[in-house]
Design a protein around this motif. Sequence first.
Motif, mmCIF file in Angstrom:
data_model
loop_
_atom_site.group_PDB
_atom_site.id
_atom_site.type_symbol
_atom_site.label_atom_id
_atom_site.label_comp_id
_atom_site.label_asym_id
_atom_site.label_seq_id
_atom_site.Cartn_x
_atom_site.Cartn_y
_atom_site.Cartn_z
ATOM 1 N N SER A 61 -25.251 -30.968 -46.756
ATOM 2 C CA SER A 61 -23.859 -30.963 -47.170
ATOM 3 C C SER A 61 -23.071 -31.990 -46.363
ATOM 4 O O SER A 61 -23.242 -32.129 -45.162
ATOM 5 C CB SER A 61 -23.259 -29.571 -46.955
ATOM 6 N N THR A 62 -22.206 -32.742 -47.075
ATOM 7 C CA THR A 62 -21.335 -33.699 -46.392
ATOM 8 C C THR A 62 -19.967 -33.085 -46.116
ATOM 9 O O THR A 62 -19.131 -33.720 -45.497
ATOM 10 C CB THR A 62 -21.164 -34.970 -47.235
ATOM 11 N N ARG A 63 -19.740 -31.880 -46.596
ATOM 12 C CA ARG A 63 -18.477 -31.208 -46.358
ATOM 13 C C ARG A 63 -18.417 -30.761 -44.903
ATOM 14 O O ARG A 63 -19.364 -30.199 -44.373
ATOM 15 C CB ARG A 63 -18.354 -29.997 -47.281
ATOM 16 N N PRO A 64 -17.299 -31.023 -44.218
ATOM 17 C CA PRO A 64 -17.226 -30.603 -42.815
ATOM 18 C C PRO A 64 -17.289 -29.085 -42.701
ATOM 19 O O PRO A 64 -16.917 -28.355 -43.628
ATOM 20 C CB PRO A 64 -15.867 -31.143 -42.351
ATOM 21 N N THR B 239 -16.492 -25.274 -42.016
ATOM 22 C CA THR B 239 -15.270 -24.479 -42.056
ATOM 23 C C THR B 239 -14.828 -24.150 -40.633
ATOM 24 O O THR B 239 -15.643 -23.774 -39.790
ATOM 25 C CB THR B 239 -15.511 -23.176 -42.839
ATOM 26 N N GLY C 186 -7.383 -31.077 -46.172
ATOM 27 C CA GLY C 186 -8.676 -30.926 -46.813
ATOM 28 C C GLY C 186 -9.672 -30.097 -46.039
ATOM 29 O O GLY C 186 -10.693 -29.677 -46.601
ATOM 30 N N LEU C 187 -9.419 -29.857 -44.763
ATOM 31 C CA LEU C 187 -10.328 -29.036 -43.974
ATOM 32 C C LEU C 187 -10.140 -27.566 -44.343
ATOM 33 O O LEU C 187 -9.015 -27.083 -44.447
ATOM 34 C CB LEU C 187 -10.063 -29.238 -42.478
ATOM 35 N N ASP C 188 -11.250 -26.876 -44.540
ATOM 36 C CA ASP C 188 -11.218 -25.445 -44.821
ATOM 37 C C ASP C 188 -10.956 -24.702 -43.509
ATOM 38 O O ASP C 188 -11.818 -24.659 -42.631
ATOM 39 C CB ASP C 188 -12.555 -25.007 -45.435
ATOM 40 N N GLY D 291 -21.001 -21.118 -48.518
ATOM 41 C CA GLY D 291 -20.778 -21.929 -47.324
ATOM 42 C C GLY D 291 -22.024 -21.994 -46.460
ATOM 43 O O GLY D 291 -22.828 -21.050 -46.435
ATOM 44 N N ARG E 161 -18.441 -29.771 -32.881
ATOM 45 C CA ARG E 161 -19.211 -30.437 -33.937
ATOM 46 C C ARG E 161 -20.084 -31.561 -33.398
ATOM 47 O O ARG E 161 -21.161 -31.840 -33.940
ATOM 48 C CB ARG E 161 -18.267 -31.019 -34.993
#
Length: 258
Positions: A8-11, A13, A43-45, A70, A244
């Motif tokens: 996943s490229t989504r940062p 949560t 845009g960050l969850d 997630g 991270r």
Amino acid sequence: MSPSMRPSTRPPTLIAVGHGSRDPRARATLALLLDRVRELRPGLDVRLAHIELNAPLLDDTLAGLTREGGRDAVLVPLLFGRGYHVKHDLPAAAAAAPALRTRIAAPLGPHPLLVEALADRLAEAGWTPADSASRSAAVVLAAAGSRDAESTADIRRTAALLGERLGGVPVVAAYASAATPTVPEALRALAARGRHRIAVASCFTAPGLFASRTAAHAPWIAAAPLGAHPALARLVLHRYDRSRTAPHTAHHRELASA
């Protein structure tokens, strides 16, 4: 590689974890803090969770994220030292959600951004540069308290940093429970040293029993809880980003407090 197998490229949560309080203002205050975090990182969850007393509880937040598909989360404790909740409760909750890759960030203190927020709240309460120069002024830094030696060391370090920021004014860490000195004990000790103009700084994220109880002891001014202070919002993101970039292990914990 099939789409389902691609990383996943989504940062991850960001789950901000507060202690929880029976005071109805507490949850609303943390919600405002997280609104500031979202403004800083569109845009960050960003989600709120609590260890106890308030919904959503951390276990429920993690379970909900899992049901939504997630994969990654960073737990940022809205706490100020490396106490039991950070060392035990958060890792236990992460272990109970094995489908998530979970990192646990360091608590909020000590850090210069925390000190910035504390100093600003004192100034809002009435602390002035003249007080910093006064030989009769001092500050008690009131915190929740913990039996964990590392947690109390973190609060003492924050007190020392606040004293430096205020120009060398004595700042004594004191606690609402579980540790000494208590706020009244710290006030008496400072008075015995000739410090009679004593402010109480609030090392609490939100209104609650401990924040109200410690403020009630103030012989002069008492700062408000940190709430949605802009520096605290930046600190939440700093802890998230630092976690991270650290090497990842299962339920990674980034408990260094630099």
